[in-house]
Scaffold this active site. Structure first.
Site: not given
Length: 813
Positions: A533-537, A529-531, A647
């Site tokens: 700075a701290s990981g991938v969704v 679904l997205g990515a 953010d």
């Protein structure tokens, strides 16, 4: 006894034989309700003071001031007992009012028992003035008492209500147009210098919720209705906040004026032509020329009380120029009292008994669709995905369920229970309300004929829009900060303590998943679904009864934090919940794996909606802006500790199936401890949205989020990114610069060129741009807090012209 009965008649004989026009009222003058001398007139005859019959019960009378030359004799002041007992003074026809020879104004009944007096002595004479002010004066001409100091629900030209240092001064709306009892709304000139409208309890008058204010705490001076027809709130520095401009409403010579807090909670300024067919406003009737708030049906959403209208009813408008709120019952419901619609509605059939089994309930009840009404609260269960038939069945067999709400596009079902509150007409959500009513095959009949009539003609009841989803009181837990949560996972692992047990205090209502469960739910982490700075969704689906869609984030970058600081922060964030924050469903803390499980947002991030080729509707953008603002307000002011998101950007604002905005990704969030307003930290955030103070050696505060919101607000207005290098006109490259230039040159329309919906709402566009420029001030202290921002966006407070921002340096890529 006979003498007592004849006493009022004797007074009538001794008094003048008609309501006299006189400058001064002398000692010994007397009024009686049914005598020719029932009132004292002002010199011009425009106003009268005296006995005014109560509508619907002419055996009782008010002590009142009214417009005497117009047909309906509009009342502008009426006597109340005391501040402690604000009930109206209502007396029988054999009462009399006398300015006694002892210098007192006294209302007595036929037995001579005093029922009311204004508690002043040494009065030499009285005067009913052409301003509408009834005054008691001393021998030296000084004012002892006047109705202008004791307003009821109305103020008149030349009337001033100062901010009293010891006691609030207020206007209290009537309960109904013909019921002068103290009503459900209050306009308060407060001791702290603020002017505010409140929803209040009846009869106690305790305040429920503020729904409009000037936001001038510490700076307000007085509420003024000027002799030129302008209503404003004067500040101690000499400036004015206009409640109405006074422009375009006709001269004082041609029109009568008043400003009234009406029974529907709106403070309106009215004019009435002194001559038939006079002026452009025309008509021998009161015409509203200004009002606050502009849309009362949408202005109030209160957790306590029923809202603008009574429980189980909804608010709409009467279709006239005056935009009077009208309370209506949904079909198959009826008013408790047709003459007192503010009391709300009740089911016009025998309610569903909890003693019925499922088969009997299905036989006796069914669901009928209605459209265009919104009850934003009262949800208590949600199902997804599910078909409409199953949604209806679950409501029919549930004795607590009064209606279901179904979204065809997302196969989502919500159940609502009575009483329904804050009902209003809505035109911005496409959903169906399924109202539970007796089955057409059931032997149960409607209690009243009004419901049967509606049932026969229900095709005419379609209102043309659909119900907005209220916030579920059972499912709105906000997501925990990724950064904090990942750190917590590491701490718990190092100590060999299960995450769910690491803090006995936090007791977070989160589900613990195994890695295999989430691997299976995401089909091997297949659909991204997205990515960040701290990981991938990844997208996934749980194997529960409802096949719940989820978003799973695999965290691969963590930073160490102390356990003590983390525990304080995780307990704080874990206890937060709000409809404009994405909800965390659970987590995985297995070996080296750290995963977070969120509710799935059907419409993805805001940037996808906003920057695609098709422009979202203006009203959609407005609701998104308000949702983000309220989410930030919750983080900044309504949590036990302030949370700075750090953010805020379109990628971190997700949209559910109804385009409700929800703030996500707390990976950079920072908490402020009690009594702390600033914190020191390294630069966080995304280029183009970070505030100038990030680049300076100063502490940061919640105002960094305010700055980022200002950028997003302009992006929502213009439907474009903050920085676009490929525009034809280089002056439009950076939207923050361009918006400021358009504002200063009076060409706000250029920002929404080609957007017909926005052009039609250009006043609101200008308001949003003005708010954005306040948010973008370089000096953090000049930026408003999010409470002020939401009030300005809602139109609840006046917005002064913002200073020219000194720098937009942080908007540069």
């Amino acid at each position: 006894m006979v003498a007592l009965l004849l006493f009022p008649m004797l007074l009538q004989l001794l008094s003048p034989t008609c309501a006299q026009t006189q400058k001064n009222i002398t000692l010994g003058s007397t009024l009686a309700p049914q005598s020719p001398a029932s009132s004292w007139l002002s010199p011009s005859g425009d106003f009268a003071f005296g006995f005014r019959p109560v509508e619907g019960n002419t055996s009782f009378y008010l002590i009142a001031v009214w417009f005497n030359k117009i047909s309906d004799k509009t009342v502008v002041w009426y006597a109340k007992n005391t501040d402690q007992d604000p009930s109206i003074v209502e007396v029988p026809s054999d009462s009399f009012l006398q300015l006694t020879n002892d210098g007192a104004l006294s209302l007595k009944d036929r037995s001579g028992q005093e029922g009311w007096n204004p508690q002043v002595t040494s009065v030499a004479y009285a005067s009913m003035r052409d301003t509408g002010n009834f005054v008691l004066l001393g021998a030296d001409g000084t004012t002892k008492w006047q109705t202008f100091d004791m307003p009821s629900d109305t103020i008149l030209p030349t009337q001033v209500i100062p901010c009293n240092k010891t006691r609030n001064k207020s206007l209290r709306a009537r309960l109904d147009i013909n019921d002068y009892s103290s009503g459900r709304f209050l306009l308060d000139v407060q001791t702290d210098g603020n002017l505010a409208l409140y929803l209040v309890a009846v009869p106690s008058g305790s305040k429920y919720q503020q729904y409009w204010s000037t936001d001038t705490t510490g700076n307000g001076s007085e509420l003024v209705f000027s002799e030129t027809g302008k209503v404003y709130f004067a500040l101690t520095d000499g400036t004015q906040i206009n409640i109405s401009s006074g422009a375009g409403i006709g001269s004082m010579a041609d029109y009568f004026h008043r400003a009234t807090l009406d029974p529907d909670g709106v403070f309106r300024q009215y004019v009435y032509p002194k001559k038939a067919n006079a002026g452009i406003l025309g008509g021998e009737t009161w015409t509203a020329v200004s009002m606050q708030p502009q849309n009362i049906c949408h202005a109030i959403v209160s957790d306590v009380g029923s809202g603008v209208c009574g429980f189980n009813s909804y608010c709409t408008f009467d279709g006239t120029r005056n935009q009077i709120a009208s309370c209506q019952c949904p079909p198959w419901y009826k008013f408790f009292d047709e003459q007192k619609k503010y009391k709300g509605c009740k089911q016009d059939f025998q309610p569903h008994s909890c003693d019925l089994d499922e088969a009997t309930a299905l036989a006796q009840f069914e669901l009928r669709p209605i459209y265009g009404v919104d009850w934003p609260l009262s949800d208590y269960e949600k199902y997804e995905p599910i078909g409409q038939d199953d949604c209806g069945r679950l409501c029919v067999i549930d004795c607590f369920c009064a209606m279901a709400v179904y979204n065809q596009s997302t196969s989502t079902c919500w159940k609502k229970k009575l009483p329904l509150s804050n009902g209003n007409m809505a035109d911005y959500v496409q959903r169906t309300v399924l109202l539970k009513v007796p089955s057409s095959n059931s032997s149960q009949s409607m209690i009243s004929t009004s419901s049967n009539k509606w049932k026969r003609n229900r095709k005419h009841w379609v209102l043309g829009s659909s119900l907005i989803l209220g916030t579920s009181i059972l499912v709105n837990f906000a997501l925990i900060s990724i950064f904090l949560f990942g750190t917590y996972c590491r701490i718990a692992t190092k100590k060999n303590i299960p995450l769910s047990q690491a803090s006995s205090k936090s007791q977070l209502p989160l589900k613990t998943f195994t890695y295999k469960e989430l691997e299976k739910a995401t089909a091997g982490f297949h659909e991204i679904l997205g990515a960040g700075a701290s990981g991938v969704v990844y997208k996934g689906q749980l194997e529960d009864e409802l096949k719940t869609n989820i978003a799973v984030k695999k965290i691969d970058k963590l930073q160490p934090e102390t356990e003590k600081e983390f525990m304080v922060e995780v307990e704080t964030i874990g206890q937060t919940f709000h409809k404009n924050l994405v909800r965390l469903l659970g987590f995985c803390n297995e070996g080296a794996e750290r995963l977070l499980v969120y509710e799935f947002m059907t419409n993805g991030p805001l940037n996808r909606l906003l920057f695609d080729n098709s422009r979202p509707h203006w009203n959609t953008r407005v609701h998104i802006a308000l949702g983000v603002a309220r989410g930030l307000l919750y983080l900044h002011d309504e949590c036990s500790k302030q949370i700075i998101h750090c953010d805020i950007k379109p990628q971190n604002i997700l949209l559910d199936d109804n385009l409700v905005a929800k703030i996500s990704d707390f990976g950079l969030a920072k908490l402020l401890l009690t009594n702390q307003t600033r914190t020191n930290t390294g630069i966080r955030g995304t280029r183009g949205y970070v505030a100038p103070e990030w680049f300076k050696n100063i502490g940061i505060s919640t105002k960094v989020d305010v700055y980022s919101f200002g950028v997003i607000l302009l992006e929502l207005v213009c439907c474009r990114r903050n920085v676009e290098l490929e525009v034809v006109d280089e002056e439009q490259t950076i939207v923050t610069y361009w918006a400021n230039d358009c504002y200063r040159s009076g060409r706000i329309d250029l920002l929404v060129e080609g957007d017909d919906e926005a052009i039609y709402n250009i006043k609101k566009v200008e308001r949003f741009v003005t708010v954005a420029l306040w948010c973008l001030q370089e000096d953090p202290s000049m930026r408003p807090n999010m409470l002020k921002v939401t009030q300005m966006l809602d139109g609840a407070v006046a917005i002064p012209s913002p200073p020219d921002p000194c720098s937009f340096i942080s908007s540069l890529p």
